[in-house]
Design an enzyme around this catalytic site. Structure first.
Site, PDB file in Angstrom:
ATOM      1  N   HIS A  76       0.821  -1.206   0.000  1.00 27.03           N
ATOM      2  CA  HIS A  76       0.000   0.000   0.000  1.00 27.03           C
ATOM      3  C   HIS A  76       0.855   1.256   0.000  1.00 27.03           C
ATOM      4  O   HIS A  76       0.358   2.340  -0.289  1.00 27.03           O
ATOM      5  CB  HIS A  76      -0.974  -0.006   1.188  1.00 27.03           C
ATOM      6  CG  HIS A  76      -0.307  -0.195   2.519  1.00 27.03           C
ATOM      7  ND1 HIS A  76       0.140  -1.415   2.956  1.00 27.03           N
ATOM      8  CD2 HIS A  76      -0.017   0.669   3.517  1.00 27.03           C
ATOM      9  CE1 HIS A  76       0.676  -1.285   4.166  1.00 27.03           C
ATOM     10  NE2 HIS A  76       0.599  -0.028   4.524  1.00 27.03           N
ATOM     11  N   GLY A 123       0.240  -6.469  -1.526  1.00 33.06           N
ATOM     12  CA  GLY A 123      -1.019  -5.822  -1.152  1.00 33.06           C
ATOM     13  C   GLY A 123      -1.833  -6.737  -0.254  1.00 33.06           C
ATOM     14  O   GLY A 123      -2.685  -6.293   0.491  1.00 33.06           O
ATOM     15  N   ASP A 155       4.586  -2.661   9.916  1.00 34.14           N
ATOM     16  CA  ASP A 155       4.564  -3.292  11.242  1.00 34.14           C
ATOM     17  C   ASP A 155       3.279  -4.077  11.464  1.00 34.14           C
ATOM     18  O   ASP A 155       3.284  -5.128  12.097  1.00 34.14           O
ATOM     19  CB  ASP A 155       4.830  -2.287  12.372  1.00 34.14           C
ATOM     20  CG  ASP A 155       4.012  -0.996  12.269  1.00 34.14           C
ATOM     21  OD1 ASP A 155       3.322  -0.791  11.252  1.00 34.14           O
ATOM     22  OD2 ASP A 155       4.085  -0.178  13.208  1.00 34.14           O
ATOM     23  N   ASN A 185       5.818   2.110  12.284  1.00 36.40           N
ATOM     24  CA  ASN A 185       5.230   3.450  12.425  1.00 36.40           C
ATOM     25  C   ASN A 185       4.063   3.489  13.415  1.00 36.40           C
ATOM     26  O   ASN A 185       3.370   4.494  13.502  1.00 36.40           O
ATOM     27  CB  ASN A 185       4.877   4.037  11.050  1.00 36.40           C
ATOM     28  CG  ASN A 185       3.762   3.288  10.359  1.00 36.40           C
ATOM     29  OD1 ASN A 185       2.954   2.608  10.999  1.00 36.40           O
ATOM     30  ND2 ASN A 185       3.698   3.401   9.045  1.00 36.40           N
ATOM     31  N   LEU A 187       1.108   2.813  13.795  1.00 34.64           N
ATOM     32  CA  LEU A 187      -0.324   2.936  13.509  1.00 34.64           C
ATOM     33  C   LEU A 187      -0.710   2.028  12.347  1.00 34.64           C
ATOM     34  O   LEU A 187      -0.086   2.065  11.287  1.00 34.64           O
ATOM     35  CB  LEU A 187      -0.677   4.384  13.187  1.00 34.64           C
ATOM     36  CG  LEU A 187      -0.607   5.344  14.382  1.00 34.64           C
ATOM     37  CD1 LEU A 187      -0.768   6.794  13.908  1.00 34.64           C
ATOM     38  CD2 LEU A 187      -1.680   5.007  15.415  1.00 34.64           C
ATOM     39  N   LYS A 246       4.434   7.548  11.467  1.00 34.04           N
ATOM     40  CA  LYS A 246       3.523   7.537  10.322  1.00 34.04           C
ATOM     41  C   LYS A 246       3.197   8.990   9.970  1.00 34.04           C
ATOM     42  O   LYS A 246       2.839   9.776  10.843  1.00 34.04           O
ATOM     43  CB  LYS A 246       2.258   6.765  10.681  1.00 34.04           C
ATOM     44  CG  LYS A 246       1.400   6.412   9.488  1.00 34.04           C
ATOM     45  CD  LYS A 246       0.498   5.221   9.807  1.00 34.04           C
ATOM     46  CE  LYS A 246      -0.422   4.858   8.678  1.00 34.04           C
ATOM     47  NZ  LYS A 246      -1.095   3.571   8.894  1.00 34.04           N
ATOM     48  N   HIS A 260      -4.845   6.614   7.930  1.00 34.95           N
ATOM     49  CA  HIS A 260      -4.384   5.483   7.113  1.00 34.95           C
ATOM     50  C   HIS A 260      -5.193   5.435   5.816  1.00 34.95           C
ATOM     51  O   HIS A 260      -6.412   5.544   5.837  1.00 34.95           O
ATOM     52  CB  HIS A 260      -4.552   4.162   7.860  1.00 34.95           C
ATOM     53  CG  HIS A 260      -4.104   2.979   7.052  1.00 34.95           C
ATOM     54  ND1 HIS A 260      -2.835   2.439   7.151  1.00 34.95           N
ATOM     55  CD2 HIS A 260      -4.733   2.257   6.089  1.00 34.95           C
ATOM     56  CE1 HIS A 260      -2.725   1.432   6.297  1.00 34.95           C
ATOM     57  NE2 HIS A 260      -3.861   1.293   5.647  1.00 34.95           N
ATOM     58  N   ARG A 317       0.297 -40.662  -7.538  1.00 34.30           N
ATOM     59  CA  ARG A 317       1.298 -39.902  -6.778  1.00 34.30           C
ATOM     60  C   ARG A 317       2.686 -40.513  -6.967  1.00 34.30           C
ATOM     61  O   ARG A 317       3.692 -39.806  -6.966  1.00 34.30           O
ATOM     62  CB  ARG A 317       0.921 -39.819  -5.286  1.00 34.30           C
ATOM     63  CG  ARG A 317       0.821 -41.140  -4.578  1.00 34.30           C
ATOM     64  CD  ARG A 317       0.469 -40.983  -3.093  1.00 34.30           C
ATOM     65  NE  ARG A 317       0.150 -42.264  -2.500  1.00 34.30           N
ATOM     66  CZ  ARG A 317       0.540 -42.660  -1.291  1.00 34.30           C
ATOM     67  NH1 ARG A 317       1.252 -41.867  -0.529  1.00 34.30           N
ATOM     68  NH2 ARG A 317       0.203 -43.844  -0.827  1.00 34.30           N
ATOM     69  N   GLU A 364       3.010 -24.389   4.457  1.00 33.54           N
ATOM     70  CA  GLU A 364       2.571 -24.396   3.066  1.00 33.54           C
ATOM     71  C   GLU A 364       2.609 -23.002   2.443  1.00 33.54           C
ATOM     72  O   GLU A 364       2.844 -22.857   1.241  1.00 33.54           O
ATOM     73  CB  GLU A 364       1.150 -24.971   2.959  1.00 33.54           C
ATOM     74  CG  GLU A 364       1.033 -26.449   3.356  1.00 33.54           C
ATOM     75  CD  GLU A 364       0.963 -26.680   4.858  1.00 33.54           C
ATOM     76  OE1 GLU A 364       0.871 -25.688   5.625  1.00 33.54           O
ATOM     77  OE2 GLU A 364       1.001 -27.847   5.280  1.00 33.54           O
TER      78      GLU A 364
END
Lengths: 618, 618
Positions: A76, A123, A155, A185, A187, A246, A260, A317, A364
C-alpha cells in the site's frame, strides 16, 4: 533543484531525496484521490538511503540477473515506491501525477509486475517478505549470484503467521543476502498496531527465529545507513527494526490516528508540500550491479519420462514422483516440499537432485512463496503437498496469479479415496479453489502414464498449473505412446450406439469403467470419458457425447461445487449443447473407512454410477 | 490389574497408566492396520500426568461448561487420545480394538467432534493450538469461567505460521488459562524436524511471543507434574516444551526414523506390548470440575434491525456493520476483526459492544480460529475481513466444516467493483471457496435492507454461513417489511411476456436493473432476478425463468469458475430445466480504475449485460 545523487552523496543530500519522495507521495495520492501517503512518509528516509547507497540496481536494465531485488511487502506504500521510480528516472512526474491508480495504467494502487521493476504483486500483507525469502534462497542456492534481496515491511503485517514462516526459513538457511526492513510506524489501518513502538519485542522475535535484528530510529539517516551497511555484509539474514512516525514530516498527520489510506485534501497537500520544502527534481543512481548477465539459456536436455505397463497397479502420486525426478534433468526444474515428500512422492526428486529440492517443513504458505520467488528467478518450481493442505496457501496462490507467475502445484491424497485417515486429510475442495485461480490449468490424471505426461507438460505451461493425484494404486490405462494435450480428454469406451456417457477423472474414472462393464452385462452400452483436463476442459468431446447419448453421468471425488460437474455444465452451456446430466459428488461429511466403503457412502462408486445411468435410461 | 487412579495417585501408578496408554496406542493402530503409534508413545507420559492430576474433566458430562478443554493439535496421535478415553472409561477396549479407523465409526483416524469429548476436528497441523486460544479467550472474557484449556502440539507443526499467530494472541491477552504442551520428539513425518531437540530455541520463540516457556524432559513424570502445576497457576499463558522420544518405551522404534504413521506389524506389536509390561486395565478419574452448569438460556432479547429508505444510497458493508451492532443485543453474538473493521464496518459492533469485539490484528487464520473456539463455547461469532483475505483462512474454514461449527463469515470489498486499490484487494474467488465448503450457506445481498435481514438470519443459521458485501454505495431496493429467506430470490422486474432474464447479485444486480431499463427503451422486456442466496439457490424461480424466457444472462463480479453462473447452471440441471445462458464474469486480470471502468472492462457492466441479452434474442 535538479541534480543526481549517488553512493557518494552525503546525508543532507539524501535527506533532500527523502523529502522529495515524501512530496511526491503526497502529490501522487492527492492527485489520484486515494492511496496511502502517511504509510509512505514513514519509510521515505529508509528508502532514500537504501536506493542511494545500497540497492545495486540497474534501472535501465531491470532484467539484469545480477542486480538486487527490492520488494514492497507493504504494497500500500505504492506512492513511495513510484516516487522512487521517478527519482530513478524511469517514471516521469507526469506519469506519477496523472496515471497513478487510474484505469488501464501501470502505476496501480498496489504494485504488480506489470511494472518491470516489480517482481511480485503485493497488497495482501505478510506475503512480500515470504517471496523475498524465496528469491534469496534462489540467489544463494540456485543462481549462486551475489545479489541481495531487500524487503520493506509494515509493522501491522508482522502479525501474519506467514511472516514468521518466512523469517524461520531465512534463519534456518542463514540467508545472508536477505534483509527485511520493518517500518514500525505504530499505527495500523484502524488504530495502534499490536506492538506499537515496542521495537525490542520485534527484535526478540526476529532473533528467536534465527535472524539478526538491528533496532534503529528510521528517521536517523546515519543510523539507517549504518544498519543497511551491516545488513549488506552478507553474514546473516537481517531484519532492521526501524522506529518511524507515520506521516513523518507533515505535522497535520504525523503520528495521528485516522489517516491510514487517506490522501490529503488539496489544501492540506499544498501545506504539506510546503512544509516538506517544496518540489524537487533530484535523480538517483545508486551503486551499480555487475554488468547484465543473460539468463542461462535453457539447456537442451532430454528428459526420459518413466514408462508404465498397462494393467499394472500404480498410484498417480508415485508416477508423479518418478516423473518429477526425471524432469530434474532440466536444470531449471526445482521441487518444494512441506514435509510430506514421502507421502506425495516429491521425495523422489530429492534423491535425484538434492541441490534443487527445498524442504520448507510444514509451512505451506512459505512453500508456495518460495516457489514464487524461484519462479521470479526463472525457475520452474513444483510445489507439492496434500491437496487439503494447499488450501493453507490459497491467498498466496491467488496473489501468484496477480503476479502472473508460472509454477506447478501438485495436491495429493484427494477425495474420500484416501480412506482411514479421515476428513481432515481429504482434499475435497481443491478443484474449486484451483479452477477459480485466474489463468490456471487444472489436471487430474487417472493413471500413471497420463500422470507422467501431464507432469512433464506442466514444466512448459504458462501460469499456475495444478495436478491432482490419488493415494491408492490403480491400473495403468495408457501406453507411453499416448499423448495427453492440455484441454483434451480420452474416450475409453465408445461405440456407434452409446446410450449414456460416464464421465470421471482420477479414482472415479476407474469407477466409471467398472460401471460400464456392469452396464454392459445388462446390454447397456456406455461411453466412458477420462476428463483428465478439468481446466481447460474438452468441450468438443463433451458436446459430442451430449449429442450422441443425451445422457451424462459425472462422478467426482470432490464436493459438488466448483468441481468437475460444474466444469462440464459450463462447457456444455458454452457450446449450447443440451444433455440430461446426473452429477455425483461428495455431499456429506465422510469419516474413516476403506476406500470402497467411502466411495460407496459418498455416492460416487461404480454401483452408484451404474444406478444413475440406469435411472437416466428409464 | 484393575484400579482407579486419581489426583492422589503416585507417580509410579501414573507411570503404569502411561504404559497402558502406550500399549493401547500400539494395539489400536496395529488392529486398524494404520495410524500413528510412535507419535502417541512420545506423549503418553505427558497425557498420563495431565489426565490424572490436572485435567478437570467430567467424563460423564462432557457438556459441563465449567470443565477444562483438551485439544489434540497433533490429531494424528489419535491412538493416544482414544487410549485416554478408554482409561477414562468412556470407550471400551472392544470399541478401541475393533472400530478404530473403521467405516461408520466414531474413533476416526483423526479426532472429530463426532466424539462428545472432542471440541474441534484436528489433523491439519497448526490448528488445534489456534482453536485453543479462541476457547481460552472465550473462557476468560466471555464465559468468565475458571476452566483451563490444554492443547497437545507436535513439534513439526511449530513451523506453521498459524501457531505463531496463536501464541502471539495468547501472549497479548495474557491468557493464564491457556497451556500448550509441545511434544518435541525430534522426528517428523519424513525425517528430523527443523529444530530437532533444540528445546531452547522453542523456548526463546515462545517467550518472544509473550508466553511463559517451561522446558522439561517429557518422560520425567515429576518434571511433567511440576510443569503442569506451574502452568495451572493461571498467571500466564504457558508453553511446556517437552523433550521426548518418538516411540518411547519400544526399543525397536524409539527415536528411529521411518516409523511415522506406521502401525507396528503384529509380531512387533506383541513384542512392544510385552516390553511395555503387558495389558493393564487402569481407570482414571482426575480432578473434577465444578458441578455442571447449564449453558445460559438464550435471553429473549429483541433486536431492532436498522431500517433503510428505498432509493437512498447505502453500501452493503455499511448495512452489515449497523446490523451487526444491533445484533449485539443478543449476548451470544460476538464479532471478530482482522484490523480492517473501519473498512468492513465490523467496527460498529465494537462501539456498541466492546466487551464482545475481538481484534485479532492482521491474522486471518487466528481470527477464524478464535471464532471457531467461541462457537465451541456456544457463541455466535461473526468474523469479518476483506473477501480476498479470507482465502488466508481457507484451511481453517475447511476444518471448521469438518468440526461442524456454526459461525458467520463476512467478506467485504468483493470484485473489481472496489476500484482503485487494484487486484490484490479484489475478492474474485471467494464464492467458489465458500460454496465448496461442506454445508455452507452463501449470501450476497444487493442492498442495505436485504443485507440487514440476511445478516440477522445468519445468527440462527446452522453451519458456516458467508455474507458477501460490496464496497460502494448503491440504492436501497427493498423496504424493511420484505422477507429474505435463505434459498430465496427476488424477482424485481417481471411481466407476462418477458423475453429474457437477467440474473445478478450484489453490484451486478444493479447493473442488471440498468440493463433492463436500457432494453425497455428498445421494447425488450427483461425479467430481473436478485439472486441474493447463492447457496442454497432458488431453483424454482430459476426454473420458472428458464421456462418463461428460455434465455438467461448471468453477470457476476467474480471469476467464472465456482461462482453464481455455475450455481445457476447446477440448479437448472438439477431441475432438468433448459435455457440458453450467457455467463458474464471476470476473465482477465483487472488493474486499478473507477468502478464503472472496471465493470465495463470486466465485461459485466450494464452495457455488456444489455448486449448479451440482445445477442440472445437475435
Amino acid at each position: 533543484m535538479s541534480s543526481t545523487l549517488g553512493p557518494e552523496s552525503d546525508l543532507p543530500q539524501i535527506f533532500e531525496l527523502a523529502q522529495q519522495l515524501r512530496v511526491d507521495s503526497v502529490r501522487a495520492s492527492t492527485s489520484a484521490g486515494s492511496g496511502h501517503p502517511t504509510s509512505s512518509l514513514s519509510a521515505a528516509d529508509l528508502m532514500a538511503v537504501l536506493m542511494t547507497r545500497h540497492l545495486r540496481y540497474d534501472w535501465d536494465t531491470p532484467d539484469n540477473r545480477a542486480a538486487d531485488h527490492l520488494i514492497f511487502s507493504k504494497g500500500h506504500a505504492s506512492p513511495l515506491l513510484y516516487a522512487m521510480f521517478k527519482a530513478a528516472g524511469v517514471v516521469t512526474d507526469d506519469e506519477l501525477m496523472t496515471t497513478y491508480r487510474r484505469f488501464g495504467q501501470r502505476l496501480q494502487g498496489h504494485p504488480t509486475p506489470v511494472l518491470p521493476w516489480v517482481d511480485v504483486a503485493t497488497g495482501s500483507l505478510g506475503q512480500g517478505i515470504a517471496y523475498a525469502v524465496g528469491i534469496a534462497l534462489a540467489g544463494r542456492d540456485l543462481d549462486k549470484l551475489d545479489y541481495r534481496v531487500w524487503v520493506l515491511c509494515g509493522d501491522s503485517e508482522m502479525t501474519e503467521g506467514s511472516v514468521w514462516e518466512a523469517l524461520d526459513k531465512a534463519g534456518r538457511h542463514q540467508l545472508g543476502n536477505f534483509t527485511a526492513i520493518i517500518d514500525v510506524n505504530r499505527l495500523g489501518q484502524s488504530g495502534p498496531t499490536e506492538l506499537e513502538w515496542d521495537t525490542d519485542a520485534y527484535a526478540r522475535r526476529v532473533e528467536a527465529f534465527g535472524c539478526r535484528a538491528l533496532v534503529i530510529d528510521g528517521h536517523d539517516l546515519d543510523a539507517v545507513d549504518k544498519a543497511l551497511t551491516t545488513a549488506g555484509d552478507g553474514t546473516a539474514p537481517t531484519v532492521i527494526v526501524a522506529r518511524t512516525v507515520k506521516g513523518q514530516g507533515v505535522k497535520e498527520v504525523a503520528d495521528k490516528d485516522g489517516w491510514h489510506g487517506k490522501p490529503l485534501p488539496k489544501d492540506m497537500a499544498e501545506r504539506a508540500v510546503a512544509e516538506l520544502g517544496g518540489l524537487r527534481d533530484l535523480r538517483v543512481r545508486g551503486p551499480q550491479p555487475p554488468a547484465p548477465q543473460p539468463a542461462p539459456a535453457p539447456a537442451a536436455v532430454s528428459v526420459d519420462l518413466p514408462r508404465f505397463t498397462v494393467g499394472d497397479s500404480v498410484a498417480t502420486r508415485v508416477a508423479f514422483g518418478k516423473t518429477l525426478a526425471a524432469l530434474g534433468a532440466r536444470p531449471d526444474v526445482v521441487a518444494l516440499d512441506a514435509e510430506v515428500g514421502n507421502s506425495t512422492h516429491a521425495e523422489d526428486f530429492k534423491k535425484a537432485h538434492p541441490e534443487r529440492y527445498f524442504q520448507t517443513y510444514i509451512a505451506e504458505q512459505q512453500m508456495v512463496a518460495s516457489a514464487v520467488g524461484m519462479a521470479v528467478r526463472g525457475y520452474r518450481p513444483y510445489a507439492t503437498t496434500f491437496a487439503a493442505f494447499l488450501t493453507r496457501a490459497h491467498d498466496f496462490i491467488r496473489m501468484a496469479a496477480v503476479s502472473e507467475i508460472t509454477m506447478a502445484l501438485c495436491g495429493t491424497h484427494t477425495g474420500v479415496e484416501i480412506g482411514a485417515d479421515g476428513p481432515s486429510q481429504m482434499g475435497v475442495e481443491d478443484i474449486a479453489m484451483m479452477r477459480a485461480v485466474l489463468g490456471s490449468t487444472v489436471l487430474y490424471p487417472s493413471d500413471a502414464t497420463s500422470t507422467a505426461a501431464l507432469t512433464a507438460t506442466m514444466a512448459d505451461l504458462p501460469g499456475i498449473s495444478y495436478l491432482r493425484t490419488t493415494r491408492g494404486a490403480y491400473p495403468v490405462l495408457y501406453s507411453h505412446a499416448e499423448a495427453f494435450p492440455v484441454g483434451g480428454s480420452k474416450t475409453l469406451r465408445h461405440s456407434d450406439h452409446d446410450q449414456v456417457t460416464l464421465i470421471g477423472a482420477g479414482i472415479t474414472l476407474h469407477e466409471c469403467l467398472a460401471a460400464a462393464d456392469e452396464l454392459a452385462t445388462e446390454g447397456i452400452t456406455a461411453r466412458v470419458i477420462d476428463l483428465y483436463s478439468i481446466k481447460p476442459v474438452d468441450t468438443d468431446t463433451l458436446t459430442l457425447a451430449a449429442q450422441d447419448t443425451g445422457l451424462l453421468v459425472i462422478a467426482e471425488d470432490h464436493h459438488p461445487e466448483g468441481g468437475i460437474g460444474e466444469a462440464v455444465l459450463s462447457a456444455l452451456n458454452t457450446a449450447n449443447a443440451h444433455a440430461t446430466v446426473t452429477h455425483l459428488a461428495i455431499n456429506e461429511l465422510p469419516g474413516s473407512g476403506e476406500t470402497d466403503e467411502l466411495l460407496d457412502a459418498g455416492g460416487i462408486s461404480r454401483s452408484h454410477i451404474a444406478r444413475a445411468a440406469r435411472t437416466l435410461l428409464q
